[in-house]
Design a protein around this motif. Structure first.
Motif, PDB file in Angstrom:
ATOM      1  N   GLY A  34      -6.589   4.991   5.770  1.00 57.57           N
ATOM      2  CA  GLY A  34      -7.221   4.413   4.596  1.00 57.57           C
ATOM      3  C   GLY A  34      -7.632   5.436   3.564  1.00 57.57           C
ATOM      4  N   SER A  35      -7.621   6.747   3.914  1.00 57.57           N
ATOM      5  CA  SER A  35      -8.146   7.738   2.972  1.00 57.57           C
ATOM      6  C   SER A  35      -7.203   8.892   2.674  1.00 57.57           C
ATOM      7  CB  SER A  35      -9.477   8.298   3.494  1.00 57.57           C
ATOM      8  OG  SER A  35      -9.288   8.976   4.716  1.00 57.57           O
ATOM      9  N   TYR A  84      -4.019   8.885   1.915  1.00 52.35           N
ATOM     10  CA  TYR A  84      -2.998   8.601   0.905  1.00 52.35           C
ATOM     11  C   TYR A  84      -3.554   8.547  -0.511  1.00 52.35           C
ATOM     12  CZ  TYR A  84       0.031   7.339   4.823  1.00 52.35           C
ATOM     13  OH  TYR A  84       0.777   7.372   5.976  1.00 52.35           O
ATOM     14  N   PRO A  90      -2.473   4.044  -3.722  1.00 50.12           N
ATOM     15  CA  PRO A  90      -1.064   3.870  -3.364  1.00 50.12           C
ATOM     16  C   PRO A  90      -0.173   3.609  -4.575  1.00 50.12           C
ATOM     17  CG  PRO A  90      -2.294   1.891  -2.830  1.00 50.12           C
ATOM     18  CD  PRO A  90      -3.299   2.909  -3.291  1.00 50.12           C
ATOM     19  N   LEU A  93       2.974  -0.793  -2.005  1.00 50.56           N
ATOM     20  CA  LEU A  93       2.471  -1.353  -0.751  1.00 50.56           C
ATOM     21  C   LEU A  93       3.605  -2.073  -0.033  1.00 50.56           C
ATOM     22  CD1 LEU A  93      -0.945  -2.862  -1.940  1.00 50.56           C
ATOM     23  CD2 LEU A  93      -0.608  -0.746  -0.663  1.00 50.56           C
ATOM     24  N   VAL A 119       2.132   1.094   2.483  1.00 51.09           N
ATOM     25  CA  VAL A 119       2.255   2.545   2.377  1.00 51.09           C
ATOM     26  C   VAL A 119       2.909   3.098   3.641  1.00 51.09           C
ATOM     27  CG1 VAL A 119       0.992   4.702   2.106  1.00 51.09           C
ATOM     28  CG2 VAL A 119       0.207   2.640   0.930  1.00 51.09           C
ATOM     29  N   SER A 135      -5.805   2.512  10.078  1.00 51.38           N
ATOM     30  CA  SER A 135      -6.371   1.761   8.953  1.00 51.38           C
ATOM     31  C   SER A 135      -7.796   1.322   9.297  1.00 51.38           C
ATOM     32  CB  SER A 135      -5.479   0.565   8.608  1.00 51.38           C
ATOM     33  OG  SER A 135      -5.457  -0.371   9.668  1.00 51.38           O
ATOM     34  N   ARG A 192      -7.805  -4.381   2.104  1.00 52.98           N
ATOM     35  CA  ARG A 192      -7.686  -3.418   3.190  1.00 52.98           C
ATOM     36  C   ARG A 192      -6.836  -3.998   4.324  1.00 52.98           C
ATOM     37  NH1 ARG A 192      -8.918  -0.604  -0.180  1.00 52.98           N
ATOM     38  NH2 ARG A 192     -10.675   0.869  -0.370  1.00 52.98           N
ATOM     39  N   ASN A 250       1.426   5.761  11.115  1.00 51.26           N
ATOM     40  CA  ASN A 250       0.470   4.743  10.671  1.00 51.26           C
ATOM     41  C   ASN A 250       0.168   3.756  11.790  1.00 51.26           C
ATOM     42  OD1 ASN A 250       0.348   5.730   8.041  1.00 51.26           O
ATOM     43  ND2 ASN A 250       1.868   4.289   7.255  1.00 51.26           N
ATOM     44  N   SER A 291      -5.175  -0.904   0.114  1.00 51.08           N
ATOM     45  CA  SER A 291      -4.560  -0.035   1.111  1.00 51.08           C
ATOM     46  C   SER A 291      -4.020  -0.900   2.239  1.00 51.08           C
ATOM     47  CB  SER A 291      -5.574   0.980   1.655  1.00 51.08           C
ATOM     48  OG  SER A 291      -4.990   1.779   2.667  1.00 51.08           O
TER      49      SER A 291
END
Length: 331
Positions: A115-116, A118, A121, A124, A126, A166, A205, A231, A270
């Motif tokens: 979540g941080s 990247y 974005p 999407l 990502v 995430s 999110r 991911n 994200s």
């Protein structure tokens, strides 16, 4: 076979302890404070402060898999004091890696942040090929550790993988840190307390249940020489307003919402592409947001019943796993 979980007393770490111990895997679990620990014959607790610990060589003796979950900051606390964030988390991790490079066959699984790292974005969902442009000190530090994992792999053959997780949620998430919107909102809803909503609620999110995350971590620990970053998420985006709507439906009553200004470190959206996780780990998320909310509310209700039944404990028990206020060092 022994696994070491560094930072085992958080949401993911506690669940990982439970799963590994049920699988008859010996677990060494570390925490900064010996309070409210999971007690199990397969789990030995040690006091370790990542920022200052220098006993890694002894701690890693006989360990086959190291799960690195320890982190002293969150985005909101890292930005005001980025130097402390680096000293406690990045420098502490490098000390650990220095010892790890002398342990043949050791597998390291690092909990990074999808979540941080990247930043905002470009598209999407990502993927891992997306540029990394973190906007928070927290994201920069997580990315620094990823780079050090790459460096130690290239120079010394250290077998490490970074999982970019995430927005994880689940019961026993530490509400005092302000982490986990789904858990915070669910707990407030059950108690009929007002909840704080930053901005208009349109921030999107990728919410992933802790049981899915633990499945991914175990898969990553079992597969030697599989590299990352990888991911780990649900692959589906939900706005905060949508989370509130789904919780209201599950609870059967409206939630009281208190508006707060948006936070500068929150990107608008994200959502992670989790294709690589399937290709490299054989992992795919299995818990939808609705099912996750159902599980979360069931556990939180049990947690609240425990709070009402005993003032000395605030964590719900799980079969064969129980909580204790204090543990003997090295038990």
């Amino acid at each position: 076979m022994t696994s070491l979980i560094v930072g085992a007393n958080g949401l993911i770490g506690r669940r990982l302890c439970e799963r590994l111990s049920r699988n008859s895997v010996g677990v060494i679990a570390t925490t900064r404070r010996m309070t409210d620990l999971l007690a199990h014959p397969q789990v030995r607790w040690k006091t370790v402060d990542l920022a200052a610990f220098d006993g890694w060589a002894k701690l890693l003796d006989g360990v086959k898999t190291l799960y690195h979950l320890a982190w002293s900051t969150i985005p909101a606390s890292a930005d005001p004091d980025p130097a402390r964030d680096i000293l406690e988390n990045v420098v502490g991790t490098v000390r650990m890696l220095e010892a790890a490079r002398h342990v043949p066959g050791l597998r390291i699984v690092f909990a990074s942040s999808g979540g941080s790292v990247y930043g905002a974005p470009e598209n999407l969902p990502v993927s891992e090929a997306h540029p990394t442009r973190p906007v928070s000190a927290y994201g920069i530090s997580k990315l620094m550790v990823e780079h050090y994992l790459d460096k130690y792999r290239a120079m010394y053959g250290v077998d490490g993988v970074a999982l970019r997780i995430s927005n994880c949620y689940g019961a026993r998430q530490q509400s005092q840190k302000g982490l986990g919107a789904v858990t915070l909102f669910a707990r407030a809803g059950l108690r009929r307390d007002p909840l704080k909503l930053f901005g208009a609620g349109d921030v999107v999110r990728d919410y992933v249940h802790v049981d899915d995350v633990v499945d991914a971590m175990i898969a990553a620990g079992a597969r030697r020489h599989v590299t990352g970053p990888i991911n780990i998420g649900s692959g589906v985006g939900h706005s905060l307003r949508e989370v509130i709507t789904r919780l209201e439906a599950a609870l059967g009553h409206p939630l009281e919402v208190q508006q707060a200004p948006p936070r500068i470190f929150d990107v608008a959206a994200s959502v992670l592409d989790v294709t690589r996780a399937y290709e490299r780990l054989g992992w795919t998320p299995t818990i939808s947001l609705d099912l996750g909310i159902e599980r979360l509310l069931a556990e939180l209700r049990s947690e609240l019943e425990t709070e009402c039944g005993s003032r000395s404990s605030s964590i719900a028990t799980i079969p064969s796993i129980f909580t204790v206020r204090k543990a003997i060092l090295g038990h």
